[in-house]
Design an enzyme around this catalytic site. Structure first.
Site, short mmCIF file in Angstrom:
data_model
loop_
_atom_site.label_atom_id
_atom_site.label_comp_id
_atom_site.label_asym_id
_atom_site.label_seq_id
_atom_site.Cartn_x
_atom_site.Cartn_y
_atom_site.Cartn_z
N GLN A 39 46.34 -51.03 -2.43
CA GLN A 39 46.70 -50.53 -1.02
C GLN A 39 46.73 -48.94 -0.97
OE1 GLN A 39 47.34 -52.35 1.84
NE2 GLN A 39 47.90 -50.81 3.25
N ASP A 63 38.33 -55.49 -0.21
CA ASP A 63 38.29 -54.42 0.61
C ASP A 63 37.06 -53.54 0.99
OD1 ASP A 63 40.55 -53.46 2.09
OD2 ASP A 63 41.50 -52.59 0.36
N LYS A 104 49.89 -59.20 4.77
CA LYS A 104 48.63 -59.94 4.08
C LYS A 104 49.37 -61.17 3.30
CE LYS A 104 46.67 -55.57 4.08
NZ LYS A 104 46.03 -54.29 3.59
#
Ligand code: GUN
Length: 279
Positions: free
Chosen positions: A93, A116, A49
């Site tokens: 994460q 997200d 990412k």
């Protein structure tokens, strides 16, 4: 021969638009990845990412915290990132260590920085059909189906898996496209009977090569969200070799959905920066 749903190609077309949008922003968007512990796969994902941010000229930083970080310390760090005007997107994460309350952590993220789409406010907006940030993997699946002109409206779409991050939002996004949606999971009594009726089958169950030719209808569209490292290399949840000859379109692993997840994250980061600029 089935059409290959190649996320890399789809992502490239989205990136050309993203680059244009970046050039129109007064500041360069910045994302902070919060990486707790030293899970190898999580590190790989965060590195990928970050690399994409660099390639696009976006700013990124990784905040690494030890596996034994306390929940309170993690919440404090997120609160600091929330207040930092130079940070537009925050991604924690997953998975987090078991002793940390994931829901509490995700709810701490400023909903306007929640790239997200996992904050309860953003999940609620998606449920109501007014998404702000859609979770990246399911959003990428929809983008991919559209790129390949695969009709969704009126189709029987079956989602295998009911995770917060893929299965549930996938079902909602397919519903928003007017598909008839069924979700199957580990407790479904006759999974095969349901998957065999799917015009569009999205598989996110986390079991390598589980879906075989006898799980799919001839001519179906199959999207494989799974990714597993095996001695034979990377494989998905779908037994590609067995299923490909039977279907009209299928996403490979690797090279299918994977690139779309990062692509949608970049899109969400741009949305976040734009929203914060308006505020
Ligand atoms: N772990 C695996 N995929 C993801 C993702 O898309 N977002 C986050 N935050 N964690 C993940």
């Amino acid at each position: 021969m089935a059409t290959l749903l190649e996320g890399k190609k789809v992502a490239e077309s989205v990136y050309s638009k993203i680059l244009l949008d970046i050039s129109l922003l007064p500041t360069i968007p910045k994302i902070v990845f919060v990486l707790v512990g030293d899970d190898g796969a999580s590190k790989t994902y965060v590195n990928a990412k970050g690399k994409k941010c660099t390639d696009l000229g976006l700013q990124s930083e990784t905040l690494r915290l030890p596996n034994d970080v306390s929940e309170e310390d993690l919440l404090r760090k997120i609160s600091e990132l929330n207040k930092n005007k130079n940070v537009h997107g925050i991604l924690v994460q997953l998975p987090l260590p078991k002793k940390i309350n994931k829901a509490r952590v995700l709810a701490e993220i400023d909903p306007l920085k929640d790239v997200d789409g996992l904050h309860p406010e953003n999940a609620g907006r998606l449920l109501q059909g007014e998404p702000r940030f859609s979770p990246c993997t399911p959003a990428g699946v929809i983008e991919m189906l559209k790129f390949y002109n695969i009709p969704i409206e009126g189709k029987n779409a079956v989602v295998v898996g009911r995770s917060e991050i893929v299965g549930k939002p996938m079902a909602l996004l397919l519903l928003m496209q007017n598909a008839t949606v069924t979700v199957v999971h580990s407790k479904t009594s006759d999974l095969k009977a349901v998957t065999k009726a799917a015009d569009i089958l999205v598989v996110a169950m986390g079991k390598p090569n589980f879906i075989g030719a006898d799980h799919v209808k001839a001519g179906a569209v199959v999207v494989d969200v799974g990714i597993h490292r095996t001695p034979d290399g990377l494989v998905g949840d779908v037994d590609f070799k067995a299923v490909e000859p039977k279907v009209s379109a299928i996403s490979p692993v690797p090279g299918g959905v994977g690139p779309m997840t990062i692509c949608m994250l970049m899109k969400n980061l741009l949305t976040a920066a734009t929203l914060q600029q308006k505020k």
